[in-house]
Design a protein around this motif. Structure first.
Motif, PDB file in Angstrom:
ATOM      1  N   PRO A 276       0.815  -1.233   0.000  1.00 51.29           N
ATOM      2  CA  PRO A 276       0.000   0.000   0.000  1.00 51.29           C
ATOM      3  C   PRO A 276       0.839   1.270   0.000  1.00 51.29           C
ATOM      4  CG  PRO A 276      -0.222  -1.201   2.071  1.00 51.29           C
ATOM      5  CD  PRO A 276       0.517  -2.084   1.145  1.00 51.29           C
ATOM      6  N   ASP A 277       1.983   1.219   0.679  1.00 50.92           N
ATOM      7  CA  ASP A 277       2.833   2.422   0.701  1.00 50.92           C
ATOM      8  C   ASP A 277       3.303   2.761  -0.703  1.00 50.92           C
ATOM      9  OD1 ASP A 277       2.518   2.581   3.345  1.00 50.92           O
ATOM     10  OD2 ASP A 277       4.446   1.656   3.867  1.00 50.92           O
ATOM     11  N   CYS A 278       3.692   1.700  -1.356  1.00 48.65           N
ATOM     12  CA  CYS A 278       4.191   1.859  -2.726  1.00 48.65           C
ATOM     13  C   CYS A 278       3.102   2.432  -3.611  1.00 48.65           C
ATOM     14  CB  CYS A 278       4.650   0.494  -3.220  1.00 48.65           C
ATOM     15  SG  CYS A 278       5.346   0.490  -4.849  1.00 48.65           S
ATOM     16  N   ARG A 279       1.938   1.868  -3.475  1.00 50.39           N
ATOM     17  CA  ARG A 279       0.803   2.364  -4.264  1.00 50.39           C
ATOM     18  C   ARG A 279       0.552   3.823  -3.954  1.00 50.39           C
ATOM     19  NH1 ARG A 279      -2.756  -2.506  -3.193  1.00 50.39           N
ATOM     20  NH2 ARG A 279      -3.370  -1.270  -1.420  1.00 50.39           N
ATOM     21  N   GLN A 280       0.606   4.104  -2.690  1.00 50.13           N
ATOM     22  CA  GLN A 280       0.316   5.473  -2.264  1.00 50.13           C
ATOM     23  C   GLN A 280       1.309   6.461  -2.873  1.00 50.13           C
ATOM     24  OE1 GLN A 280      -2.385   5.555  -0.136  1.00 50.13           O
ATOM     25  NE2 GLN A 280      -2.477   7.741  -0.540  1.00 50.13           N
ATOM     26  N   LEU A 281       2.579   6.070  -2.812  1.00 47.51           N
ATOM     27  CA  LEU A 281       3.615   6.950  -3.362  1.00 47.51           C
ATOM     28  C   LEU A 281       3.426   7.135  -4.857  1.00 47.51           C
ATOM     29  CD1 LEU A 281       6.794   5.866  -1.440  1.00 47.51           C
ATOM     30  CD2 LEU A 281       5.815   8.147  -1.534  1.00 47.51           C
ATOM     31  N   LEU A 282       3.153   6.031  -5.511  1.00 43.87           N
ATOM     32  CA  LEU A 282       2.956   6.119  -6.949  1.00 43.87           C
ATOM     33  C   LEU A 282       1.762   7.008  -7.256  1.00 43.87           C
ATOM     34  CD1 LEU A 282       3.947   5.155  -9.661  1.00 43.87           C
ATOM     35  CD2 LEU A 282       2.346   3.263  -9.521  1.00 43.87           C
ATOM     36  N   TYR A 283       0.764   6.841  -6.460  1.00 42.20           N
ATOM     37  CA  TYR A 283      -0.432   7.651  -6.658  1.00 42.20           C
ATOM     38  C   TYR A 283      -0.111   9.134  -6.501  1.00 42.20           C
ATOM     39  CZ  TYR A 283      -5.289   9.036  -6.275  1.00 42.20           C
ATOM     40  OH  TYR A 283      -6.496   9.633  -6.467  1.00 42.20           O
ATOM     41  N   LYS A 284       0.672   9.423  -5.477  1.00 45.76           N
ATOM     42  CA  LYS A 284       1.039  10.825  -5.240  1.00 45.76           C
ATOM     43  C   LYS A 284       1.855  11.363  -6.412  1.00 45.76           C
ATOM     44  CE  LYS A 284       1.156  10.917  -0.223  1.00 45.76           C
ATOM     45  NZ  LYS A 284       2.076  10.690   0.887  1.00 45.76           N
ATOM     46  N   ALA A 285       2.825  10.544  -6.828  1.00 43.14           N
ATOM     47  CA  ALA A 285       3.681  10.973  -7.936  1.00 43.14           C
ATOM     48  C   ALA A 285       2.839  11.246  -9.168  1.00 43.14           C
ATOM     49  CB  ALA A 285       4.720   9.899  -8.236  1.00 43.14           C
ATOM     50  N   ILE A 286       1.891  10.363  -9.405  1.00 37.99           N
ATOM     51  CA  ILE A 286       1.055  10.523 -10.590  1.00 37.99           C
ATOM     52  C   ILE A 286       0.217  11.772 -10.480  1.00 37.99           C
ATOM     53  CG2 ILE A 286      -0.972   9.557 -11.731  1.00 37.99           C
ATOM     54  CD1 ILE A 286       0.293   6.826 -11.446  1.00 37.99           C
ATOM     55  N   SER A 287      -0.303  12.015  -9.289  1.00 37.49           N
ATOM     56  CA  SER A 287      -1.155  13.205  -9.186  1.00 37.49           C
ATOM     57  C   SER A 287      -0.333  14.478  -9.336  1.00 37.49           C
ATOM     58  CB  SER A 287      -1.947  13.195  -7.879  1.00 37.49           C
ATOM     59  OG  SER A 287      -1.110  12.941  -6.807  1.00 37.49           O
ATOM     60  N   GLU A 288       0.914  14.420  -8.892  1.00 40.25           N
ATOM     61  CA  GLU A 288       1.769  15.598  -9.118  1.00 40.25           C
ATOM     62  C   GLU A 288       2.016  15.801 -10.610  1.00 40.25           C
ATOM     63  OE1 GLU A 288       2.785  17.913  -7.300  1.00 40.25           O
ATOM     64  OE2 GLU A 288       2.313  17.189  -5.303  1.00 40.25           O
ATOM     65  N   LEU A 289       2.254  14.695 -11.248  1.00 37.63           N
ATOM     66  CA  LEU A 289       2.536  14.776 -12.677  1.00 37.63           C
ATOM     67  C   LEU A 289       1.320  15.288 -13.432  1.00 37.63           C
ATOM     68  CD1 LEU A 289       5.056  14.135 -14.222  1.00 37.63           C
ATOM     69  CD2 LEU A 289       4.145  11.887 -14.754  1.00 37.63           C
ATOM     70  N   LEU A 290       0.171  14.840 -13.004  1.00 36.27           N
ATOM     71  CA  LEU A 290      -1.055  15.318 -13.636  1.00 36.27           C
ATOM     72  C   LEU A 290      -1.269  16.796 -13.323  1.00 36.27           C
ATOM     73  CD1 LEU A 290      -3.478  12.346 -12.959  1.00 36.27           C
ATOM     74  CD2 LEU A 290      -2.341  12.913 -15.085  1.00 36.27           C
ATOM     75  N   LEU A 302       7.682  23.162 -13.157  1.00 37.35           N
ATOM     76  CA  LEU A 302       8.949  22.541 -12.791  1.00 37.35           C
ATOM     77  C   LEU A 302       8.903  22.013 -11.358  1.00 37.35           C
ATOM     78  CD1 LEU A 302      11.244  22.375 -14.737  1.00 37.35           C
ATOM     79  CD2 LEU A 302      12.350  24.276 -13.605  1.00 37.35           C
ATOM     80  N   SER A 303       8.293  22.787 -10.511  1.00 37.69           N
ATOM     81  CA  SER A 303       8.273  22.331  -9.121  1.00 37.69           C
ATOM     82  C   SER A 303       7.339  21.136  -8.964  1.00 37.69           C
ATOM     83  CB  SER A 303       7.857  23.473  -8.198  1.00 37.69           C
ATOM     84  OG  SER A 303       6.548  23.863  -8.481  1.00 37.69           O
ATOM     85  N   ARG A 304       6.335  21.062  -9.815  1.00 37.35           N
ATOM     86  CA  ARG A 304       5.488  19.869  -9.819  1.00 37.35           C
ATOM     87  C   ARG A 304       6.308  18.647 -10.191  1.00 37.35           C
ATOM     88  NH1 ARG A 304      -0.031  19.562  -8.214  1.00 37.35           N
ATOM     89  NH2 ARG A 304      -0.851  21.667  -8.317  1.00 37.35           N
ATOM     90  N   VAL A 305       7.083  18.829 -11.220  1.00 44.18           N
ATOM     91  CA  VAL A 305       7.923  17.720 -11.671  1.00 44.18           C
ATOM     92  C   VAL A 305       8.870  17.307 -10.549  1.00 44.18           C
ATOM     93  CG1 VAL A 305       9.711  17.044 -13.294  1.00 44.18           C
ATOM     94  CG2 VAL A 305       7.785  18.375 -14.082  1.00 44.18           C
ATOM     95  N   ARG A 306       9.388  18.317  -9.885  1.00 41.65           N
ATOM     96  CA  ARG A 306      10.327  18.017  -8.813  1.00 41.65           C
ATOM     97  C   ARG A 306       9.647  17.209  -7.710  1.00 41.65           C
ATOM     98  NH1 ARG A 306      12.564  23.131  -7.511  1.00 41.65           N
ATOM     99  NH2 ARG A 306      10.937  23.390  -5.970  1.00 41.65           N
ATOM    100  N   ARG A 307       8.457  17.632  -7.370  1.00 38.99           N
ATOM    101  CA  ARG A 307       7.762  16.903  -6.310  1.00 38.99           C
ATOM    102  C   ARG A 307       7.426  15.483  -6.753  1.00 38.99           C
ATOM    103  NH1 ARG A 307       3.075  20.767  -4.704  1.00 38.99           N
ATOM    104  NH2 ARG A 307       3.993  22.110  -6.273  1.00 38.99           N
ATOM    105  N   GLY A 361      20.354  22.759 -11.265  1.00 42.27           N
ATOM    106  CA  GLY A 361      19.581  22.595 -10.047  1.00 42.27           C
ATOM    107  C   GLY A 361      18.739  21.338 -10.057  1.00 42.27           C
ATOM    108  N   GLU A 362      18.132  21.114  -8.944  1.00 39.84           N
ATOM    109  CA  GLU A 362      17.363  19.901  -8.773  1.00 39.84           C
ATOM    110  C   GLU A 362      16.204  19.845  -9.763  1.00 39.84           C
ATOM    111  OE1 GLU A 362      15.732  19.625  -4.927  1.00 39.84           O
ATOM    112  OE2 GLU A 362      15.664  17.446  -4.941  1.00 39.84           O
ATOM    113  N   GLY A 363      15.514  20.992  -9.881  1.00 33.16           N
ATOM    114  CA  GLY A 363      14.394  21.029 -10.806  1.00 33.16           C
ATOM    115  C   GLY A 363      14.832  20.696 -12.212  1.00 33.16           C
ATOM    116  N   GLY A 364      15.950  21.276 -12.587  1.00 32.02           N
ATOM    117  CA  GLY A 364      16.473  21.012 -13.918  1.00 32.02           C
ATOM    118  C   GLY A 364      16.812  19.550 -14.095  1.00 32.02           C
ATOM    119  N   TYR A 365      17.384  18.980 -13.059  1.00 35.45           N
ATOM    120  CA  TYR A 365      17.765  17.571 -13.148  1.00 35.45           C
ATOM    121  C   TYR A 365      16.528  16.697 -13.330  1.00 35.45           C
ATOM    122  CZ  TYR A 365      19.674  13.050 -11.894  1.00 35.45           C
ATOM    123  OH  TYR A 365      20.033  11.743 -11.905  1.00 35.45           O
TER     124      TYR A 365
END
Lengths: 737, 229
Positions: A276-290, A302-307, A361-365
């Motif tokens: 579930p943790d993994c799912r949760q993280l993936l879910y968060k990552a996806i929602s940031e990407l969206l 850019l900061s969305r991508v970073r998050r 920077g991190e965002g750029g990376y």
């Protein structure tokens, strides 16, 4: 100075060098067209970079010479961004789709351009009417001002003004150039603007005291506000007209859909969808990407991508996660997210983000990683997934909906879980809220309870302090005669009223007391012996004044018994209307002293008056005189006394009041006539007044609180006291007559 | 005090120990706590030299072959490259040569190259002679170090220190426009011993660092090197 910036700024370009192996074309085809033995590039029209550069330079020069004034037509660059690999198995299908989407896109473009034109026309119109140029809505300026104040409270107004001015000129510049320049030229221009601002910050005296870090923040600030506004304008900076961005978005989205079967094992990233943790993280990552699509400025994107990438990093089980883990996981995330307008977003950031930030920077990376992921997805082949070509083709031929359902399910489950969590949190909040309300309600109830008890206790205290002492009150013998006829049947009634007295007192007293405060004071000196009488008298007086006695007097005249009373009153009072209080008082005084005659001796004068009056009166009623003798002790009981007082002919007002009360009771409901009902009570109280003036004085304070409860008593008492007597009274009155 | 900001990219085949090298290096900085969220893929650090400070942004790259084609995105605008190979693997050394060629053809500006032979603790399994590697390094104008991410902290420090020194030299030569250097008065060199990396708090906060790249350099500007075409 600038060569093919489109190529340079495109992430696609970076792919070029290493994409060669996968092209599988004869090497000679890849050589530079000039034959300089270096490799050429289709994006450079088949030249190598050097030759292309020279070519371009020559072209530019020629252009400048020939048509320096002509605005540059918008270039269409079909080669930009995603190229459909012609060798991929699904190309035909894809091509067909793309052709469709291209026509769509063209229609869209048309629409957009029309829209754009109209909007610019609008600008022009407004420009003609008001200021000479298109005006940026004031809200932008206001928003900047506010934001500036919150973000840079330490900076002076000069800096604020400078940055706002810059944003203004920046926006104006971009809007002016948007139609004329190609996207890449525009991006170049924007970058130059950023540089200009940077230089301005370095040179201007306003910024002399500003730290380098703050300058960078200011840069971000400026970029954010300018780009946020421009982003909203259709087809200016975001998926601008003249580019393929929209088509590429669609192609990308379709491609990702096609690849939905790609799982974590294909990408060799260690993800556990049962965790579930993994799912949760993936879910968060996806929602940031969206969320990247909804962010407006490049910096926000850019900061969305970073998050997103931070979530992905945590997703990688190995700690600390390296790029080896990050990239596959990010690819996987992109595949599962299928973010809307991905290519447009990436291009937008690439073109219009402050290049300094994007490159480092991190965002750029992380953004670079995202670009990598996207280009990987674009160029995904069986090899890159380490799988058999046939199997890959099989997968690709499969309808998009089949593959990857397990992860989709896991993710939707995750979404559901999250939603449930949110709802639970919400419910929890509501619960605590209701709990709060409940406790407060309880508190309120407790308060009310304690208040009630307090009041009760106070009342009790008052009662104990000033106990109900019913002092025997003696009637004048002659009076007694009169009364006994009346009282004899009323005795039981009297007892009931007597018991209720203490309770009823508080309610009844307030109004008269308030009105009679002055009179009491004034009367006090006169009446030294019996303080109790004062209030009664006052009450009586009050009532009398309120109720026009003259109107009632005729009624009284009709009744035999009352007639005498009225007559007595008239006898007593010099003016029947107004000055009754004094007379009645005197009467009462006279009465009471006689009752107490054994204990205290009233002033002689009153006695004299009294005697005179009574004798006159008693003379009229011969029957009454005899009665008191038969029951001499009864009158001493308070009830009897009260009755006596009520019917006392010597207090004509009271009797009048009583009579009116009786009338009113007959005529109206009790409730309506409460005021009038109370009057008889006061009369009744008069008998109880012996309780002391202190009590009376205190009563008014409690009265309002107790009223609610006492009102009931009130209703009862009048009913018992007044209703019953009325039938009896006539009898009694009749008897004597 | 002069401050230089530079981007350094770590290249090499999969499994040569790029990440562990980096982790080892960061591990020293983050000795108190290694935050797993930061990861080893990207970090910034400061290296103090005698008369300058070098701010390094270290970009790790994915080493898998299938991501090979993405590498240009990473090394774009890089000022230095760590070319890591495994001394027990000839292939990884060969890959280094490929990387060098690619860098030379795709990066227009001068770069500081460092060849790093990792896993020096596995002397028994050595497949690439250090003399061979050193020779190659010299041929491309690079420094050569052998390190062991397992045991040898010194070697790794040396790699970064050397790189920083070379970057400083490079910035002095004014050949490279993308290398941002500026003077900063706020650094007290006595406080931080020379050559020690210090943690950049920006890494934690995610603050974006902005060296002033000129727009020209970003877009593969007009500085023409004879390596390309």
């Amino acid at each position: 100075m600038w060569f093919g910036p489109n190529l340079q700024r495109s992430y696609k370009y970076m792919m070029f060098a290493s994409k060669m192996p996968s092209l599988r074309i004869d090497q000679s085809d890849l050589k530079c067209k000039n034959g300089c033995d270096y490799f050429g590039n289709p994006q450079w029209q088949g030249y190598c970079s050097k030759c292309h550069r020279e070519q371009m330079q020559r072209q530019r020069k020629a252009e400048k010479e020939s048509s320096a004034t002509l605005p540059k037509p918008e270039q269409k660059k079909p080669e930009r961004g995603l190229r459909i690999p012609s060798h991929s198995s699904f190309s035909k299908f894809e091509e067909k789709r793309l052709r469709q989407s291209e026509t769509l896109k063209k229609a869209n473009l048309l629409k957009f351009s029309v829209f754009k034109k109209s909007s610019t026309d609008d600008h022009d119109h407004s420009a003609e009417k008001r200021p000479p140029e298109f005006k940026i809505p004031g809200i932008v300026n206001e928003g900047m001002k506010r934001d500036f104040r919150t973000r840079f409270p330490q900076l002076g107004p000069a800096v604020d003004r400078d940055s706002r001015l810059f944003v203004h000129s920046f926006i104006m510049d971009v809007i002016k150039c948007a139609n004329v320049l190609s996207v890449d030229e525009l991006s170049e221009r924007v970058q130059r603007q950023y540089q200009r601002f940077m230089k301005h910050m370095d040179t201007s005296s306003h910024f002399a005291n500003v730290e380098a870090d703050t300058k960078e923040l200011l840069m971000d600030f400026v970029e954010k506000h300018a780009m946020t506004y421009l982003h909203e304008l259709p087809s200016v900076v975001f998926s601008p007209s003249g580019t393929d961005d929209e088509r590429l978005d669609r192609a990308m989205s379709e491609r990702i859909q096609q690849l939905s079967w790609v799982g974590e094992r294909h990408l060799e990233c260690k993800l556990d969808r049962n965790n579930p943790d993994c799912r949760q993280l993936l879910y968060k990552a996806i929602s940031e990407l969206l969320g990247m699509d909804s962010a407006l400025s490049p910096g926000d994107k850019l900061s969305r991508v970073r998050r997103c990438c931070r979530h992905v990093l945590r997703l990688c089980s190995a700690a600390p996660a390296s790029a080896d883990d990050l990239l596959p996981a990010l690819i996987f995330t992109v595949l599962k997210a299928n973010p809307p307008r991905l290519v447009s977003n990436i291009n937008f950031v690439t073109r219009f983000c402050n290049a300094q930030r994007l490159m480092t920077g991190e965002g750029g990376y992380y953004f670079t990683n995202l670009c990598c992921a996207v280009s990987f997805i674009e160029n995904l082949t069986a090899e890159s997934l380490n799988m058999d070509k046939k199997e890959f083709d099989c997968y690709m031929a499969m309808p998009a909906s089949i593959g990857g359902s397990a992860w989709a399910a896991a993710l939707s489950l995750c979404g559901a879980v999250r939603e449930a969590d949110e709802q639970r949190a919400h419910a929890q909040k509501l619960l605590t809220h209701t709990h709060n309300i409940h406790t407060r309600a309880e508190q309120l109830a407790a308060n009310a309870q304690s208040f009630e008890e307090q009041i009760a206790k106070k009342v009790q205290d008052v009662l104990t302090k000033t106990p109900l002492e019913i002092k025997p009150r003696r009637e004048l013998p002659r009076l007694g005669n009169l009364k006994e006829i009346n009282t004899a049947p009323l005795i039981d009634l009297g007892t009931t009223t007597a018991q209720e007295e203490p309770q009823t007192k508080p309610e009844v007293t307030p109004e008269p007391l308030a009105a009679t405060l002055l009179p009491t004071e004034s009367t006090e000196p006169n009446i030294t012996i019996q303080p109790e009488t004062e209030p009664k008298l006052n009450i009586l007086g009050f009532e009398v004044i309120e109720r026009q006695s003259p109107s009632k007097s005729p009624q009284n005249l009709d009744q035999t018994w009352d007639l005498k009373q009225t007559s007595s009153l008239e006898l007593l009072t010099p003016s029947p209307l107004g000055f009754t209080p004094f007379d009645s008082r005197s009467i009462d005084e006279l009465m009471t002293p006689d009752e107490f005659g054994t204990d205290q001796l009233p002033p002689g004068l009153s006695n004299i008056n009294y005697d005179i009056d009574l004798s006159d009166f008693s003379g009229d009623n011969s029957i009454a005189e005899e009665a008191p003798k038969s029951e001499p002790k009864d009158p001493f009981s308070p009830e009897a006394l009260r009755k006596i007082t009520t019917f006392d002919p010597f207090a004509p007002q009271t009797s009048k009041g009583f009579e009116t009360a009786l009338d009113s009771f007959d005529e109206f409901s009790f409730v309506d006539q409460r005021k009038q009902e109370t009057d008889p009570f006061e009369v009744v109280h008069r008998g109880q007044d012996p309780f002391s003036p202190v009590e009376l004085s205190k009563d008014p304070f409690f009265a309002p609180e107790k009223q609610s409860t006492s009102i009931l008593d009130d209703n009862d008492t009048p009913a018992t006291a007044c209703l019953l007597p009325s039938p009896i009274q006539p009898q009694s009155s009749n008897k004597p007559t | 005090m002069k401050v230089i900001e530079a981007k350094i990219v770590v290249l090499g085949s999969q499994g040569v120990g790029k990440t562990s090298l980096v982790v080892r290096y960061i591990g020293k900085m983050f000795s108190k706590h290694i935050s797993p969220t930061i990861g080893a893929s990207f970090f910034t650090c400061n290296i103090n030299l005698e008369n300058a400070r070098v701010k390094l942004q270290v970009w790790d790259t994915a080493g898998q072959e299938r991501f090979r084609s993405m590498a240009p995105m990473y090394y774009r605008n890089a000022n230095a490259a760590l070319l890591v190979f495994d001394i027990t693997s000839v292939n990884s050394f060969a890959a280094i040569k490929g990387w060098v060629k690619e860098l030379q053809s795709n990066v227009p500006e001068a770069m500081v190259l460092s060849v790093v032979g990792n896993k020096s603790d596995l002397e028994d399994l050595r497949a690439v002679q250090s003399s061979e590697a050193a020779q190659f390094a010299a041929s491309i104008g690079a420094q050569y170090c052998e390190t062991s991410a397992l045991h040898d902290q010194q070697g790794i420090d040396q790699v970064f220190l050397n790189t920083a020194a070379a970057l400083l030299k490079l910035s002095n030569s004014n050949l490279v426009s993308s290398l941002r250097s500026y003077d900063s008065a706020d650094v007290d060199p006595d406080k931080i011993p020379t050559g020690t990396p210090t943690e950049e708090d920006a890494t934690h906060t995610g603050k974006v660092e902005l060296p002033a790249w000129s727009i020209d350099s970003i877009a593969h500007g007009h500085v023409q090197k004879n390596m390309c075409c």
